[in-house]
Design a protein around this motif. Structure first.
Motif, PDB file in Angstrom:
ATOM      1  N   PRO A   3     -45.641 -48.337  -8.202  1.00 34.27           N
ATOM      2  CA  PRO A   3     -46.968 -47.888  -8.629  1.00 34.27           C
ATOM      3  C   PRO A   3     -46.921 -47.076  -9.904  1.00 34.27           C
ATOM      4  O   PRO A   3     -45.957 -46.341 -10.139  1.00 34.27           O
ATOM      5  N   TRP A  30     -51.458 -53.284  -4.554  1.00 33.68           N
ATOM      6  CA  TRP A  30     -52.725 -53.805  -5.071  1.00 33.68           C
ATOM      7  C   TRP A  30     -53.404 -52.692  -5.858  1.00 33.68           C
ATOM      8  O   TRP A  30     -53.637 -51.605  -5.342  1.00 33.68           O
ATOM      9  N   ASN A  31     -53.706 -52.965  -7.118  1.00 33.96           N
ATOM     10  CA  ASN A  31     -54.300 -51.973  -8.012  1.00 33.96           C
ATOM     11  C   ASN A  31     -55.821 -52.030  -7.961  1.00 33.96           C
ATOM     12  O   ASN A  31     -56.416 -53.100  -8.075  1.00 33.96           O
ATOM     13  N   SER A  47     -44.591 -58.204  -4.533  1.00 31.68           N
ATOM     14  CA  SER A  47     -44.981 -56.832  -4.208  1.00 31.68           C
ATOM     15  C   SER A  47     -46.156 -56.831  -3.239  1.00 31.68           C
ATOM     16  O   SER A  47     -46.913 -57.798  -3.154  1.00 31.68           O
ATOM     17  N   TYR A  78     -53.981 -47.198  -6.232  1.00 34.19           N
ATOM     18  CA  TYR A  78     -53.453 -48.405  -5.591  1.00 34.19           C
ATOM     19  C   TYR A  78     -53.462 -48.247  -4.074  1.00 34.19           C
ATOM     20  O   TYR A  78     -53.531 -47.144  -3.549  1.00 34.19           O
ATOM     21  N   THR A 138     -47.293 -53.663 -16.018  1.00 36.20           N
ATOM     22  CA  THR A 138     -47.332 -52.201 -16.025  1.00 36.20           C
ATOM     23  C   THR A 138     -46.027 -51.595 -16.532  1.00 36.20           C
ATOM     24  O   THR A 138     -45.956 -50.396 -16.762  1.00 36.20           O
ATOM     25  N   ILE A 155     -56.463 -49.246 -14.317  1.00 37.35           N
ATOM     26  CA  ILE A 155     -56.020 -49.068 -12.933  1.00 37.35           C
ATOM     27  C   ILE A 155     -56.332 -47.617 -12.568  1.00 37.35           C
ATOM     28  O   ILE A 155     -55.894 -46.692 -13.240  1.00 37.35           O
ATOM     29  N   SER A 171     -53.586 -57.863  -7.482  1.00 30.50           N
ATOM     30  CA  SER A 171     -52.171 -57.714  -7.142  1.00 30.50           C
ATOM     31  C   SER A 171     -51.389 -57.208  -8.353  1.00 30.50           C
ATOM     32  O   SER A 171     -51.559 -57.699  -9.478  1.00 30.50           O
ATOM     33  N   ASP A 172     -50.525 -56.241  -8.095  1.00 29.65           N
ATOM     34  CA  ASP A 172     -49.681 -55.679  -9.151  1.00 29.65           C
ATOM     35  C   ASP A 172     -48.778 -56.740  -9.774  1.00 29.65           C
ATOM     36  O   ASP A 172     -48.338 -56.587 -10.909  1.00 29.65           O
TER      37      ASP A 172
END
Length: 119
Positions: free
Chosen positions: A112, A83-84, A80, A67, A107, A64, A101-102
């Protein structure tokens, strides 16, 4: 005087190299995952209305870089609008860039984990 200029130039070049290297190493990889095991769409922009660039298999680790906010999506890891921006190397060897999409990336955070894209 010439030796001083050359030493200064060399110092700047070495510092630039180390700064660039540290940024390159700062990229972290995260796992794409779906509850069903289905692949995830990588899109050309931060939302479901953007075109699909490629798909990414569940279980794949990708970097990533930054974002953007976009369409709100519900996925394996919640709901959420994050978007990464990431990359994927295709079977042909071509590297493509896009957004995932996250909610489909583990993560360890609800927010973020990288800076906002500046472009």
């Amino acid at each position: 005087m010439r030796k001083l200029k050359m030493a200064s130039l060399l110092t700047v070049m070495m510092a630039s190299f180390f700064i660039f290297s540290s940024h390159a190493q700062a990229v972290q990889y995260y796992t794409v995952s779906t509850s069903s095991g289905a692949p995830v769409n990588m899109r050309s922009g931060p939302g479901t209305s953007w075109g699909i660039v490629t798909t990414i298999q569940s279980g794949t680790r990708i970097p990533i870089y930054c974002y953007k906010t976009g369409t709100t999506v519900t996925g394996k890891y919640g709901t959420s609008n994050i978007w990464n921006y990431t990359e994927r190397t295709l079977a042909s060897g071509e590297v493509v860039y896009g957004f995932v999409s996250d909610t489909y990336m583990y993560t360890g955070s609800d927010g973020p984990v990288v800076p906002k894209c500046s472009w």
